[in-house]
Design an enzyme around this catalytic site. Structure first.
Site, PDB file in Angstrom:
ATOM      1  N   SER A   1       0.829  -1.198   0.000  1.00 39.05           N
ATOM      2  CA  SER A   1       0.000   0.000   0.000  1.00 39.05           C
ATOM      3  C   SER A   1       0.871   1.259   0.000  1.00 39.05           C
ATOM      4  CB  SER A   1      -0.934  -0.060   1.212  1.00 39.05           C
ATOM      5  OG  SER A   1      -1.980   0.863   1.091  1.00 39.05           O
TER       6      SER A   1
ATOM      7  N   ASP B   1      -9.000  -3.672  -6.121  1.00 37.82           N
ATOM      8  CA  ASP B   1      -8.542  -3.101  -4.854  1.00 37.82           C
ATOM      9  C   ASP B   1      -9.211  -1.753  -4.597  1.00 37.82           C
ATOM     10  OD1 ASP B   1      -7.077  -2.098  -2.680  1.00 37.82           O
ATOM     11  OD2 ASP B   1      -5.164  -2.825  -3.441  1.00 37.82           O
TER      12      ASP B   1
ATOM     13  N   HIS C   1      -7.015  -6.375  -0.722  1.00 39.17           N
ATOM     14  CA  HIS C   1      -5.869  -5.469  -0.575  1.00 39.17           C
ATOM     15  C   HIS C   1      -4.780  -6.223   0.174  1.00 39.17           C
ATOM     16  CE1 HIS C   1      -3.948  -1.518  -0.232  1.00 39.17           C
ATOM     17  NE2 HIS C   1      -3.760  -1.734   1.053  1.00 39.17           N
TER      18      HIS C   1
END
Length: 525
Positions: A215, A436, A464
């Site tokens: 991320s 996502d 995710h």
């Protein structure tokens, strides 16, 4: 000015890598120590694995003044089992995202879950970025028991009076951060964290390091790769940030992708109407969800879970469909039986804030508000959010108020760091799920464009943090790359894992740590 900045910081790293006979790096009057590993401090209520080692590294507060004030970064490590002169692959540095999440919380999971028993060949090193967790100082701005006490004001304000209450909370958080940390806030940036990573590399005595970032950690890795391409051995980005949307635009784009993901959850619940009885169509389950949210505004579940707490909790269900059975069960019990316990359990497990969460939130804001400019006129926010809310009601206003302290932040945002590929950088691996919500697919394509020699492997699902989460196809690509740098000849796709069934339990084998680590940043959107 930028060239001078980078030259001085580069010299600081160079000096830090020259070690004297007594193990202290020679850096004029600033002693940067090599890493000395030892036992990890005991944490109440937690079992510290015997194989986990801990250490700290000092880094400059301001890289323009490398001989000035220093701060400490907390590290931990699970050492490779193979010797350095054997099949050892070096150091794998990890970051779970945020910004504001602790890398040390992810070390054990990554070491034990790397495909092909690669944890036996890598020293897996987790670190808490500046301001986070065990690093010193750790950023705290408000009393979490007061500021986050549930039920909080509804993020979907009804009228200007309720909006003023929310604005007051945002301004309060920003003001208190500035009062406590005026000396630290200017230096909490992604670029400085990337420079910290290279200080860690030097302190570890490694010429090159490998890196795995989830991320926001993908953006941190991209900045590191841009600054120090010759120091990268392997670099993996999982669930990739759009480097051109830092950070106001990124949050607006999230609102759209979270809406799509939430509607997938509503559609899944409708397909299992025989179990949950919340509606047989997405339109019906959507009505049931927002009717529940409206009731919680008037009467919070258990006196705790109001609409904002519900928003926080159900946002986590957009990160992984493994949570869908648990969330649908609690929702159904509340709607069908008037039983609030399921909602209370979900909130306490996935959304309740403690001191660590307040620290993560403070660092999240400090980095995002400082990395890039944010609108300072609330009228601009209101216009953008009102338009977006019509298209994406699930997250638009909760996300806006989460980030609203940036409108009042005591330190102005800088210019976003421009990431790019260098000839000295080896090809990198980008792993991304197609649906996502937190880091939309469009952003991964943009990152791929900035690193044209990279390869992207796409999981066709919507979770995710997709590596080491059960998809063997994804993990085969990850294992091949981390073993010898092998990449597919062209971008590749992997079939998604099937959605869970209502009776299914969450997958075992580290899934709890996976959620606690990789999804720690879920509360930071």
């Amino acid at each position: 000015m930028k060239r001078v900045f980078r030259f001085v910081a580069g010299m600081a790293v160079l000096i830090a890598g020259v070690v004297s006979a007594d193990g202290v790096a020679v850096a004029g009057r600033a002693p940067y120590t090599v890493v000395v590993w030892g036992a990890c401090p005991k944490v109440e209520g937690k079992v510290v694995p015997a194989e986990l080692e801990c250490a700290t590294v000092r880094v400059p507060l301001d890289y323009r003044e490398p001989m000035g004030q220093t701060i400490k970064l907390a590290l931990n490590r699970i050492k490779a089992k193979v010797p350095r002169d054997g099949n050892h692959l070096g150091t794998l540095l990890i970051n779970p995202g945020g910004p504001g999440a602790s890398g040390r919380d992810l070390t054990r999971f990554v070491s034990s879950s790397l495909p092909g028993r690669l944890g036996e060949r890598y020293d897996v090193v987790g670190f808490d970025p500046r301001g986070v967790g065990g690093s010193e100082p750790a950023l705290h701005c408000v009393d979490q028991d007061v500021y986050f006490k549930p039920p909080r004001p509804d993020a979907m304000a009804r009228g200007r009076d309720e909006e003023r209450v929310l604005l007051g909370r945002a301004a309060q958080f920003a003001e208190q951060c500035g009062n406590f940390w005026s000396w630290l806030l200017p230096h909490l940036t992604t670029e400085n964290s990337a420079r910290d990573m290279d200080m860690i590399r030097a302190a570890l005595g490694e010429e090159k390091i490998s890196y795995l970032g989830y991320s926001y950690g993908s953006y941190l890795g991209a900045v590191y790769a841009t600054l120090f391409p010759h120091r990268v051995k392997r670099l993996v980005m999982d669930s990739t940030v759009d480097p051109t949307a830092v950070w106001y635009k990124a949050n607006l784009r999230q609102d759209r992708s979270f809406e799509l993901r939430h509607r997938q959850f509503l559609a899944w619940t409708a397909r299992h109407h025989d179990v949950y009885k919340l509606g047989a169509t997405t339109k019906q389950t959507s009505f049931a969800y927002y009717a529940m949210r409206g009731r919680l505004r008037e009467r919070p579940a258990g006196g705790v879970v109001g609409p904002s707490e519900l928003d926080d909790a159900f946002t986590t269900a957009a990160y992984t469909d493994r949570l869908w059975p648990e969330f649908a069960r609690g929702w159904s019990a509340y709607v069908r039986k008037g039983d609030a316990q399921g909602l209370l359990d979900i909130y306490k497990k996935h959304a309740e804030n403690d001191a660590a969460d307040e620290n993560g939130y403070a660092v999240y804001l400090a980095v995002q508000c400082r990395d890039a400019p944010w609108p300072r006129r609330w009228d601009e926010w209101r216009t953008d959010m009102t338009a977006m809310h019509r298209r994406a009601p699930f997250l638009t206003w909760p996300n806006a108020w989460y980030n609203a302290p940036c409108a009042f932040w005591p330190v102005a945002g800088g210019q976003p760091f421009q990431v790019h590929e260098s000839k000295r950088l080896p090809p990198i691996l980008i792993i991304q799920s197609r649906g996502d919500a937190a880091t939309p697919y469009r952003g991964a394509l943009e990152m791929r464009r900035h690193f044209p020699r990279s390869r992207m492997v796409v999981d066709m699902g919507g979770n995710h943090g997709v590596s080491m989460a059960g998809n063997r196809c994804i993990d085969a690509h990850l294992g091949a790359y981390l073993t010898d740098g092998s990449l597919p000849p062209r971008d590749a796709t992997c079939a998604a894992l099937p959605h869970p069934q209502p009776a299914e339990r969450q997958a075992a084998g580290g899934s709890r740590e996976h959620l606690l680590g990789i999804l720690e940043h879920a509360r930071g959107r």
